[in-house]
Design an enzyme around this catalytic site. Structure first.
Site, short mmCIF file in Angstrom:
data_model
loop_
_atom_site.label_atom_id
_atom_site.label_comp_id
_atom_site.label_asym_id
_atom_site.label_seq_id
_atom_site.Cartn_x
_atom_site.Cartn_y
_atom_site.Cartn_z
N THR A 226 0.84 -1.20 0.00
CA THR A 226 0.00 0.00 0.00
C THR A 226 0.87 1.25 0.00
O THR A 226 0.61 2.21 -0.73
CB THR A 226 -0.95 0.01 1.23
OG1 THR A 226 -1.48 -1.30 1.40
CG2 THR A 226 -2.07 0.99 1.05
N GLY B 154 1.55 1.66 6.15
CA GLY B 154 0.43 0.72 6.01
C GLY B 154 0.17 0.04 7.34
O GLY B 154 0.75 0.42 8.37
N ALA B 155 -0.68 -0.95 7.35
CA ALA B 155 -0.95 -1.72 8.57
C ALA B 155 -1.52 -3.07 8.19
O ALA B 155 -2.05 -3.25 7.09
CB ALA B 155 -1.94 -0.97 9.46
N ASP B 156 -1.38 -4.02 9.10
CA ASP B 156 -1.99 -5.33 8.88
C ASP B 156 -3.37 -5.42 9.50
O ASP B 156 -4.24 -6.09 8.98
CB ASP B 156 -1.08 -6.43 9.46
CG ASP B 156 0.27 -6.42 8.79
OD1 ASP B 156 0.29 -6.48 7.54
OD2 ASP B 156 1.30 -6.31 9.47
N GLY C 243 5.44 -7.11 6.66
CA GLY C 243 6.57 -7.03 5.74
C GLY C 243 7.91 -7.04 6.47
O GLY C 243 8.95 -6.76 5.87
N GLU D 95 9.91 0.98 11.25
CA GLU D 95 8.62 1.66 11.12
C GLU D 95 8.21 2.29 12.44
O GLU D 95 7.72 3.42 12.48
CB GLU D 95 7.54 0.67 10.66
CG GLU D 95 7.66 0.30 9.19
CD GLU D 95 6.68 -0.77 8.74
OE1 GLU D 95 6.41 -0.84 7.55
OE2 GLU D 95 6.19 -1.54 9.58
C1 A5P Z 1 5.57 -3.84 6.97
O1 A5P Z 1 6.38 -4.43 7.93
C2 A5P Z 1 4.18 -3.75 7.48
O2 A5P Z 1 4.07 -3.10 8.68
C3 A5P Z 1 3.22 -3.19 6.43
O3 A5P Z 1 2.96 -1.85 6.66
C4 A5P Z 1 1.98 -3.99 6.53
O4 A5P Z 1 2.35 -5.35 6.48
C5 A5P Z 1 0.99 -3.65 5.43
O5 A5P Z 1 1.42 -4.11 4.19
P1 A5P Z 1 0.51 -4.08 2.92
O6 A5P Z 1 0.20 -2.66 2.63
O7 A5P Z 1 1.35 -4.71 1.85
O8 A5P Z 1 -0.71 -4.88 3.23
#
Ligand code: A5P
Length: 233
Positions: free
Chosen positions: A32, A86-88, A102, A108
């Site tokens: 994202t 972004g976030a999970d 990620g 982060e």
């Molecule tokens: C990276 O370590 C994560 O914190 C990402 O921000 C999180 O996994 C969101 O990734 P996507 O945008 O690919 O879903």
């Protein structure tokens, strides 16, 4: 899931509006954020903006190089005007977050927590009313005596598992040279307490629980709209 890319892009466009000329901008990681960086670099070109960026992973660093973005000099500078990440998983109401899908959680968290404005970009599938539901908590741990660290994580009620690498045999090694462990805690009743407990374990470098950070969550919806949720520190 055709709507996904459209929703993420719409939310990204909203997120980059927080960036102004002269800003130091933290760049999170993930698919994202990649869209947001693309849109940000378009805007920089169109509006002749000058900004500098702080990437949080090799992924976002390479992307920033590709887009010709200028890097802020770390340590000459401890200020981040806007961090875009972004976030999970995002908990509705408290806006506490799980990150680290990620494996970039440590950098982060440093960058996001230094930000004047933290702007998180997600699609609506990431919203939940309970963190931890079908979502492990990623941890970065020191490689030294990892089983001692894993045992302490189990004592807090978690089931830790090394994240398996893709394109590499064995566990994922983070950009900082540490191991990434995904921990299943089930539904988390008190994310702040759990985060504190985890942070007190020697060997845990950082957790994917991002708690109490103020900011904006730009949520791209299936119907094409973007909802902005706001939380004060
Ligand atoms: C990276 O370590 C994560 O914190 C990402 O921000 C999180 O996994 C969101 O990734 P996507 O945008 O690919 O879903």
């Amino acid at each position: 899931l055709e709507w996904l890319e459209t929703a993420r892009r719409a939310a990204s466009l909203k997120a980059i509006r927080y960036v102004q000329h002269g800003h130091v901008v933290g760049l999170g990681s993930g698919s994202t954020v990649a869209l947001a960086v693309e849109e940000l670099s378009n805007r920089i070109r169109e509006e002749s903006m000058m900004i500098t960026v702080i990437p949080t992973s090799y992924q976002s660093e390479l992307l920033a190089i590709e887009k010709g973005l200028r890097f802020a000099e770390l340590n000459r500078n401890t200020k981040v005007d806007v961090a875009i990440d972004g976030a999970d998983q995002v908990q509705i109401g408290t806006l506490d977050i799980v990150k680290g899908g990620g494996a970039a959680l440590a950098r982060e968290k440093i960058v996001d927590s230094a930000a004047e404005k933290l702007v998180i970009v997600v699609d609506e599938r990431k919203l939940t009313d309970k963190l931890g539901r079908n979502q492990p908590v990623p941890l970065e741990i020191l490689p030294f005596w990892f089983n001692a660290t894993m045992e302490k994580i189990r004592r807090l009620g978690g089931k830790p598992a090394f994240r398996e690498g893709a394109g590499k045999l064995g566990p994922v090694v983070s950009d900082n040279g540490n191991l990434i462990v995904d921990v299943d805690f089930g539904e988390i009743q008190d994310p702040e307490l759990l985060n504190k407990g985890l942070k007190l374990i020697p060997g845990v470098v950082e957790t994917g629980l991002f708690i109490g950070l103020g900011g904006y969550i730009c949520v791209g919806k299936r119907d094409g709209t973007v909802e902005v949720l706001e939380r004060n520190k």
